[in-house]
Scaffold this active site. Structure first.
Site, PDB file in Angstrom:
ATOM      1  N   ASP A  59      -2.333   1.786  -4.812  1.00 26.19           N
ATOM      2  CA  ASP A  59      -3.618   2.061  -4.192  1.00 26.19           C
ATOM      3  C   ASP A  59      -4.675   1.171  -4.837  1.00 26.19           C
ATOM      4  O   ASP A  59      -4.432   0.536  -5.861  1.00 26.19           O
ATOM      5  CB  ASP A  59      -3.984   3.537  -4.364  1.00 26.19           C
ATOM      6  CG  ASP A  59      -2.993   4.426  -3.633  1.00 26.19           C
ATOM      7  OD1 ASP A  59      -2.686   4.125  -2.468  1.00 26.19           O
ATOM      8  OD2 ASP A  59      -2.504   5.389  -4.254  1.00 26.19           O
ATOM      9  N   HIS A  80       0.812  -1.219   0.000  1.00 24.33           N
ATOM     10  CA  HIS A  80       0.000   0.000   0.000  1.00 24.33           C
ATOM     11  C   HIS A  80       0.850   1.275   0.000  1.00 24.33           C
ATOM     12  O   HIS A  80       0.348   2.375  -0.185  1.00 24.33           O
ATOM     13  CB  HIS A  80      -0.975   0.002   1.173  1.00 24.33           C
ATOM     14  CG  HIS A  80      -2.323   0.561   0.813  1.00 24.33           C
ATOM     15  ND1 HIS A  80      -2.487   1.617  -0.043  1.00 24.33           N
ATOM     16  CD2 HIS A  80      -3.587   0.181   1.170  1.00 24.33           C
ATOM     17  CE1 HIS A  80      -3.774   1.885  -0.174  1.00 24.33           C
ATOM     18  NE2 HIS A  80      -4.461   1.024   0.542  1.00 24.33           N
TER      19      HIS A  80
END
Lengths: 327, 410
Positions: free
Chosen positions: B384, B380
């Protein structure tokens, strides 16, 4: 300023002190008519006469003993041991008498004698003509041991030794006698006994040494500076008692310390320097304290190859200094 | 014939130089060994210097009245013998072995001197982040002094401190009961464990799963299977189709083909797909290099070869390096949903689950379809949901459109 060799600085200091103070006189083997085997006292016999430049029998204990007695009576004798190796018969006089008289007599008597002796190897002199003997005397409170590394220091320190009110052993490196030359002022000056001298400023490694090894360290430092390695060099000048403050300051400056002596490694002066650093500088140290010294064998060998193996030289200095810088 | 040097000898214990008061020979003179060639004056003595060789005086290097150091050349001679210089040359000509370039030694990286620890404490420095210039990667006092002077201090972070305290804590003593077996941790097991811990601790994982209808692919492959095996000598597995689709999708979405590097993200150009191959207690991840450039058959063949090598324990480290993205065939164990741990330092891993026949509603009617879940784990920090969603949608599109009409195996 005239350029003087190391041995010329010795002669100059002796002459100037004899002119300044008529209590100063010289005694030793062949110091008179011959002017010393190394020519350290050349011309002094002619100038000051046989009562101030005394040729003695081959008896080192007598040279020291007579000198000590004269000193206690207020004279300023400068006794010469022809080679430092020959000082051994005089050890009892020096350690038991000269070093302890002031203490034993509760300050009633003192012994303002200077004992000069050429020491050190690299001159193809082998046993009896090459030893370093300073460690023998370096745990005798009451004695001072001075070992200068340059003509300028020789003049200032020999004068200080002669004027000192207590016994001073003044060891001169015989290879430095004619090897080292520099400008020495004509004026009268003295340098403090007991004070080390920073011979070069640097920020990467610290080398602490004395005598001829200072010269090797300076040469090597010059070379390493081309590669960006900056060496801080402290010349002990007086090896007993040691300049603790100077040592602590120099060691703390870089935290990487190399100690060099020409003497056998174990029990040498630099072991004590190492102890001072260990006691005071732990939190500034960035590397183990490193020692470069002669091997622990009984004497300087005669064979050139073996002498080279024994002696500290610029190559050995470079290897050690580089290793420390890279650590 | 050889040219030899005669140097200034040491003429006394403290003598370091000598003056040539007169030459007793001139250039071209023949001399025999031990003949006097010059008179030399030092501070202490005047002496004749004997020749060290038999031969002809070639050149008087030092002139009369000149003072030279001990060891410096006085004159050159031509001799009959093979000279020292030639001997030197032969030794110098011996081949010098070049030092083999090696990985920088980092063995001293965590050895801190008292001075370094003191400075780190006084200035609250995080030593892990300091690059050492000392031997073996050691952080030197000077390294820290430079950092302190520059004012860019890598400081300790609370969170990091707590993580490192976890990793360094010793495993607590576990009580074993009768019949329990203690299995020593092998090298491979330990490496897997370390990589997993590192990956799980460093990378903030996020997950996503899509459902793909591969009915057409399944029927095509079932029809082709036998023929392919006979022709090529190895299986055309489903996995090869998935790998091919992923390689194509990475070409379109290179963001997933990248690596987190603290101050930057490195997007890889080469699409090298790591595939997980299990062999009993071990797990290998060989790499299909430039998968986007390979045909379906090429990929299938490489998978087949890797599987064989893994069984034979013959995978080399070359086979396993350079991966940029991992495709994991979890479906082969029957899994229908899993959450993979990213293969550090990559930024994503895709789990290909089991193909299962299920009732699905198409155009308001039930249909029996071959369905498969694709589960993506993503870093992350790098990625995204949006970009990963698009990537998965594209993989799905590619797979669902694979049918007899448009699949090219060769």
């Amino acid at each position: 300023m005239p350029v003087m060799s190391y041995i010329q600085a010795v002669t100059t200091a002796l002459k100037e002190e004899m002119l300044r103070d008529e209590k100063v006189f010289i005694l030793g083997e062949d110091v008179g008519k011959k002017g010393g085997v190394f020519r350290a006292t050349e011309g002094l016999y002619n100038e000051f006469g046989e009562y101030r430049v005394l040729d003695t029998p081959l008896s080192e204990s007598a040279i020291a003993g007579v000198g000590i007695g004269a000193a206690m009576y207020g004279m300023r004798p400068v006794a010469e041991m022809q080679f430092a190796d020959f000082i051994m018969p005089a050890v009892n006089q020096i350690i038991s008498e000269a070093a302890k008289t002031r203490y034993r007599s509760n300050n009633d008597w003192n012994v303002p004698i200077t004992i000069r002796a050429p020491y050190g190897g690299g001159v193809h002199g082998a046993l009896y003509h090459s030893q370093s003997v300073e460690a023998v005397f370096a745990n005798q409170p009451g004695l001072k041991i001075v070992m200068p590394s340059s003509p300028y220091d020789v003049k200032g320190l020999l004068k200080a030794a002669i004027r000192d009110n207590d016994p001073v052993l003044f060891f001169e490196h015989k290879r430095a006698y004619r090897l080292l030359k520099e400008e020495v002022p004509n004026e009268d000056y003295v340098l403090p006994i007991g004070k080390a001298d920073v011979k070069r400023e640097g920020s990467d490694i610290t080398v602490i040494t004395y005598g001829l090894c200072v010269h090797f360290a300076l040469q090597t430092a010059e070379k390493l500076a081309n590669e960006g390695i900056e060496t801080h060099i402290l010349d002990l000048r007086t090896v007993y008692p040691l300049d603790k403050e100077g040592i602590i300051e120099a060691a703390s400056k870089t935290g990487k310390v190399l100690l060099i002596t020409e003497d056998n490694k174990e029990g040498s002066i630099i072991g004590e320097v190492g102890a001072i650093i260990a006691e005071n500088c732990l939190f500034d140290l960035d590397a183990p304290v490193m020692r470069l010294a002669g091997p622990d064998v009984p004497a300087m060998p005669f064979a050139p190859t073996m002498e080279k193996f024994f002696m500290v030289n610029p190559d050995k200095c470079e290897k050690a200094m580089r290793e420390l810088a890279e650590f | 014939m050889a040219t030899e040097k005669i140097t200034m000898p040491q003429l006394g214990e403290s003598v370091t130089e000598g003056t040539i008061s007169s030459w007793l020979v001139k250039e071209g003179d023949k001399v025999t060994k031990y003949d006097p060639i010059a008179e030399v004056l030092t501070d202490k003595v005047s002496a004749e210097v004997p020749s060290s060789f038999t031969g002809v005086i070639k050149e008087l290097v030092a002139s009369e009245g000149e003072t030279i150091s001990v060891g410096d050349v006085m004159c050159l001679m031509e001799t009959e013998e093979k000279g020292a210089r030639e001997k030197e040359k032969t030794t110098a000509e011996q081949p010098q072995t070049d030092p083999v370039p090696t990985e920088p030694d980092q063995s001293m990286k965590k050895r801190y001197s008292p001075a370094v620890l003191r400075l780190a404490q006084e200035h609250d420095l995080e030593l892990n982040h300091v690059t050492g210039t000392g031997k073996g990667g050691r952080v030197t006092r000077k390294d820290l002094e430079k950092i302190i002077q520059s004012g860019e201090l890598p400081q300790k972070e609370e969170q990091e401190a707590s993580i490192s305290s976890h990793t360094t804590s010793q495993p607590s003593e576990t009580i074993t009961h009768a019949g329990d077996m203690e299995i020593p941790v092998s090298g491979v097991r330990k490496a897997i464990a370390q990589n997993m811990v590192r990956s799980k601790q460093e990378i903030p994982h996020a997950w996503m799963t899509v459902e793909v209808d591969v009915t057409d692919l399944v029927s095509y492959r079932n029809r082709m299977k036998k023929e392919f095996m006979e022709k090529e000598g190895f299986n055309l597995t489903y996995f090869a189709f998935f790998v091919k689709a992923v390689a194509q999708a990475l070409k379109k979405y290179p963001q997933l083909n990248s690596t987190w590097q603290e101050d930057k993200i490195i997007q890889r150009k080469a699409i090298n797909l790591s595939i997980a191959v299990a062999a009993e207690d071990k797990l290998f991840v060989p790499v299909i290099k430039n998968a986007d450039e390979k045909s379906m058959k090429g990929i299938a063949k490489e998978i087949f070869e890797f599987a064989n090598k893994a069984k034979a324990n013959a995978l080399t480290s070359q086979d396993m390096e350079g991966g940029t993205f991992t495709v994991n065939n979890t479906g082969s164990f029957g899994s229908i949903h899993s959450m993979g741990i990213i293969n550090h330092p990559q930024s994503a891993i895709l789990q290909i689950e089991s193909i299962v026949k299920r009732p699905v509603i198409i155009n308001n009617m039930f249909a029996a379809r071959d369905m498969v879940n694709l589960s993506l784990s993503l870093d992350h920090r790098v990625l995204d949901g949006l970009i990963c969603g698009r990537f998965l949608a594209y993989v799905k599109e590619l797979l669902e459109s694979m049918s007899e009409e448009n699949i090219q195996i060769y």
